[in-house]
Design a protein around this motif. Structure first.
Motif, PDB file in Angstrom:
ATOM      1  N   LYS A   1     120.012  88.610-113.867  1.00 27.56           N
ATOM      2  CA  LYS A   1     120.984  88.590-114.902  1.00 27.56           C
ATOM      3  C   LYS A   1     120.651  87.869-116.122  1.00 27.56           C
ATOM      4  O   LYS A   1     119.678  87.136-116.214  1.00 27.56           O
ATOM      5  N   SER A   2     121.036  88.567-117.172  1.00 31.27           N
ATOM      6  CA  SER A   2     120.453  88.245-118.447  1.00 31.27           C
ATOM      7  C   SER A   2     120.773  87.058-118.844  1.00 31.27           C
ATOM      8  O   SER A   2     119.708  86.374-119.367  1.00 31.27           O
ATOM      9  N   GLU A   3     121.649  86.266-118.486  1.00 28.90           N
ATOM     10  CA  GLU A   3     121.935  84.640-118.713  1.00 28.90           C
ATOM     11  C   GLU A   3     120.669  83.945-118.080  1.00 28.90           C
ATOM     12  O   GLU A   3     120.282  82.856-118.620  1.00 28.90           O
ATOM     13  N   ASP A   4     120.419  84.276-116.995  1.00 25.97           N
ATOM     14  CA  ASP A   4     119.212  83.339-116.159  1.00 25.97           C
ATOM     15  C   ASP A   4     117.981  83.594-116.787  1.00 25.97           C
ATOM     16  O   ASP A   4     117.489  82.784-116.896  1.00 25.97           O
ATOM     17  N   ALA A   5     117.816  84.887-117.186  1.00 28.17           N
ATOM     18  CA  ALA A   5     116.406  85.172-117.974  1.00 28.17           C
ATOM     19  C   ALA A   5     116.536  84.307-119.131  1.00 28.17           C
ATOM     20  O   ALA A   5     115.338  83.879-119.486  1.00 28.17           O
ATOM     21  N   VAL A   6     117.504  84.279-120.112  1.00 29.20           N
ATOM     22  CA  VAL A   6     117.485  83.521-121.274  1.00 29.20           C
ATOM     23  C   VAL A   6     117.399  82.030-120.816  1.00 29.20           C
ATOM     24  O   VAL A   6     116.689  81.297-121.452  1.00 29.20           O
ATOM     25  N   ASN A   7     118.358  81.541-120.035  1.00 29.16           N
ATOM     26  CA  ASN A   7     118.140  80.075-119.761  1.00 29.16           C
ATOM     27  C   ASN A   7     116.841  79.703-119.185  1.00 29.16           C
ATOM     28  O   ASN A   7     116.290  78.434-119.561  1.00 29.16           O
ATOM     29  N   GLU A   8     116.114  80.566-118.549  1.00 28.39           N
ATOM     30  CA  GLU A   8     114.787  80.186-118.024  1.00 28.39           C
ATOM     31  C   GLU A   8     113.547  80.229-118.901  1.00 28.39           C
ATOM     32  O   GLU A   8     112.990  79.198-119.265  1.00 28.39           O
ATOM     33  N   ALA A   9     113.674  81.122-120.054  1.00 26.82           N
ATOM     34  CA  ALA A   9     112.893  81.194-121.119  1.00 26.82           C
ATOM     35  C   ALA A   9     113.193  80.146-122.078  1.00 26.82           C
ATOM     36  O   ALA A   9     112.131  79.270-122.573  1.00 26.82           O
ATOM     37  N   ASN A  10     114.320  79.527-122.448  1.00 23.90           N
ATOM     38  CA  ASN A  10     114.802  78.543-123.167  1.00 23.90           C
ATOM     39  C   ASN A  10     114.245  77.312-122.522  1.00 23.90           C
ATOM     40  O   ASN A  10     114.010  76.407-123.413  1.00 23.90           O
ATOM     41  N   ALA A  11     114.666  77.044-121.347  1.00 25.63           N
ATOM     42  CA  ALA A  11     114.005  75.703-120.636  1.00 25.63           C
ATOM     43  C   ALA A  11     112.456  75.789-120.717  1.00 25.63           C
ATOM     44  O   ALA A  11     112.339  74.450-121.025  1.00 25.63           O
ATOM     45  N   LEU A  12     112.028  76.782-120.577  1.00 21.95           N
ATOM     46  CA  LEU A  12     110.462  76.508-120.755  1.00 21.95           C
ATOM     47  C   LEU A  12     109.820  76.314-121.909  1.00 21.95           C
ATOM     48  O   LEU A  12     108.958  75.546-122.212  1.00 21.95           O
ATOM     49  N   TYR A  13     110.583  76.795-123.065  1.00 22.06           N
ATOM     50  CA  TYR A  13     110.120  76.617-124.168  1.00 22.06           C
ATOM     51  C   TYR A  13     110.226  75.208-124.541  1.00 22.06           C
ATOM     52  O   TYR A  13     109.598  74.549-125.410  1.00 22.06           O
ATOM     53  N   GLN A  14     111.740  74.691-124.120  1.00 19.89           N
ATOM     54  CA  GLN A  14     111.863  73.325-124.525  1.00 19.89           C
ATOM     55  C   GLN A  14     110.952  72.256-123.915  1.00 19.89           C
ATOM     56  O   GLN A  14     110.697  71.168-124.474  1.00 19.89           O
ATOM     57  N   ASP A  15     110.406  72.617-122.586  1.00 22.49           N
ATOM     58  CA  ASP A  15     109.437  71.949-122.096  1.00 22.49           C
ATOM     59  C   ASP A  15     108.296  71.862-122.756  1.00 22.49           C
ATOM     60  O   ASP A  15     107.443  70.760-123.081  1.00 22.49           O
ATOM     61  N   ILE A  16     107.914  72.863-123.440  1.00 25.80           N
ATOM     62  CA  ILE A  16     106.561  73.085-124.035  1.00 25.80           C
ATOM     63  C   ILE A  16     106.812  72.254-125.445  1.00 25.80           C
ATOM     64  O   ILE A  16     106.019  71.503-125.995  1.00 25.80           O
ATOM     65  N   VAL A  17     107.706  72.364-126.025  1.00 28.54           N
ATOM     66  CA  VAL A  17     108.056  71.647-127.239  1.00 28.54           C
ATOM     67  C   VAL A  17     107.948  70.370-127.125  1.00 28.54           C
ATOM     68  O   VAL A  17     107.637  69.489-127.721  1.00 28.54           O
ATOM     69  N   GLN A  18     108.700  69.524-126.152  1.00 29.09           N
ATOM     70  CA  GLN A  18     108.457  68.146-125.614  1.00 29.09           C
ATOM     71  C   GLN A  18     107.230  67.827-125.447  1.00 29.09           C
ATOM     72  O   GLN A  18     106.534  66.718-126.043  1.00 29.09           O
ATOM     73  N   THR A  19     106.235  68.495-124.832  1.00 29.98           N
ATOM     74  CA  THR A  19     104.683  68.181-124.598  1.00 29.98           C
ATOM     75  C   THR A  19     104.037  68.211-125.870  1.00 29.98           C
ATOM     76  O   THR A  19     103.267  67.437-126.428  1.00 29.98           O
ATOM     77  N   VAL A  20     104.241  69.418-126.884  1.00 33.04           N
ATOM     78  CA  VAL A  20     103.371  69.551-128.071  1.00 33.04           C
ATOM     79  C   VAL A  20     104.159  68.314-128.870  1.00 33.04           C
ATOM     80  O   VAL A  20     102.951  67.637-129.591  1.00 33.04           O
ATOM     81  N   ASN A  21     105.276  67.909-129.015  1.00 38.34           N
ATOM     82  CA  ASN A  21     105.793  66.920-129.995  1.00 38.34           C
ATOM     83  C   ASN A  21     105.220  65.434-129.374  1.00 38.34           C
ATOM     84  O   ASN A  21     104.979  64.758-130.134  1.00 38.34           O
ATOM     85  N   ALA A  22     105.188  65.260-128.089  1.00 37.07           N
ATOM     86  CA  ALA A  22     104.404  64.162-127.564  1.00 37.07           C
ATOM     87  C   ALA A  22     102.918  63.656-128.100  1.00 37.07           C
ATOM     88  O   ALA A  22     102.501  62.959-128.711  1.00 37.07           O
ATOM     89  N   TYR A  23     102.351  64.843-127.809  1.00 36.11           N
ATOM     90  CA  TYR A  23     100.758  64.884-128.102  1.00 36.11           C
ATOM     91  C   TYR A  23     100.532  64.925-129.665  1.00 36.11           C
ATOM     92  O   TYR A  23      99.600  64.284-130.375  1.00 36.11           O
TER      93      TYR A  23
END
Length: 251
Positions: free
Chosen positions: A181-203
């Motif tokens: 489902k398109s919605e699932d694919a979007v949500n997955e990519a967005n969630a992984l991006y947000q996880d990366i943002v949190q890590t990079v911002n912390a470092y």
């Protein structure tokens, strides 16, 4: 103050813009290297999710084999039609041999009348049966001068079958994408991006580096551009709607 990747209303982007955004962020990650950003494992998952999203955005709606299927079907329809017309014409032939051949073939072809109107796969199977019958009555076929038309039907039917198999292969290659489902694919990519943002911002706070700061600047450039496209930018790096053309610098 430590540099930070800004946030914005990602959910307001169209699926196409969302895919393009993630593709460009992946390019930034590759340029900086996941190791320098401390996201090696996260980057692998994010890249896969972004590629899946891109494949959904760009998935094909039509089949390459459709046109060639129609062409092959048209040939076998016309060739079968000629055979039927010739047989019917010779039913009243004054030449005994040809009349006998036509009478025989007319009876033998009775199960196949109207097959041109049948669905593709049914017609293919019926045409095989018709060809087997015509091969068995090759003498009568030759008497009416229909040998070449029979071969034309055979070649067209074989060509159709080949193209139909290609279409099933195309369908098979798309099944994985169509099940997502398109919605699932979007949500997955967005969630992984947000996880990366949190890590990079912390470092960026506890262990800043030139690589991290350069990456943050690049991603913020994308955030500003895509938040404007989504019409969801707001002051301070948080997008909650509105028509601000781009994110303003943090104070």
């Amino acid at each position: 103050m430590a540099n930070q990747i800004k946030t914005f209303g990602m959910s307001r982007m169209t699926i196409g813009s969302c895919s393009d955004f993630h593709t460009k962020v992946n390019d930034c990650i590759t340029a900086t290297t996941p190791a320098a950003l401390h996201i090696t494992e996260k980057a692998t998952a994010y890249s896969a999710a972004s590629e899946l999203l891109a494949s959904i955005v760009n998935r094909e709606r039509a089949f390459v084999a459709t046109a060639t299927l129609a062409e092959a079907d048209d040939v076998r329809d016309r060739a079968s039609g000629v055979i039927g017309q010739v047989v019917n014409a010779y039913l009243t032939s004054p030449v005994a041999e040809k009349k006998a051949a036509a009478t025989l073939l007319d009876a033998k072809m009775s199960p196949y009348r109207g097959i041109r109107k049948h669905e593709y796969t049914k017609q293919t199977a019926e045409t095989r049966g018709m060809l087997a019958m015509l091969d068995a009555e090759a003498e009568a076929v030759a008497a009416l001068g229909l040998t070449e038309e029979v071969e034309a039907v055979r070649e067209a039917n074989a060509a159709f079958d080949t193209e139909f198999l290609k279409k099933t292969e195309e369908m098979s290659s798309r099944m994985t994408k169509s099940d997502v489902k398109s919605e699932d694919a979007v949500n997955e990519a967005n969630a992984l991006y947000q996880d990366i943002v949190q890590t990079v911002n912390a470092y960026a706070i506890v262990q800043p580096s030139d690589e991290i700061n350069t990456f943050i600047a690049s991603v913020n450039g994308l955030v500003g551009t895509y938040s404007s496209i989504a019409g969801s930018a707001s002051k301070g790096g948080s997008a909650s709607g509105g028509d601000t053309p781009a994110l303003e610098p943090e104070e």
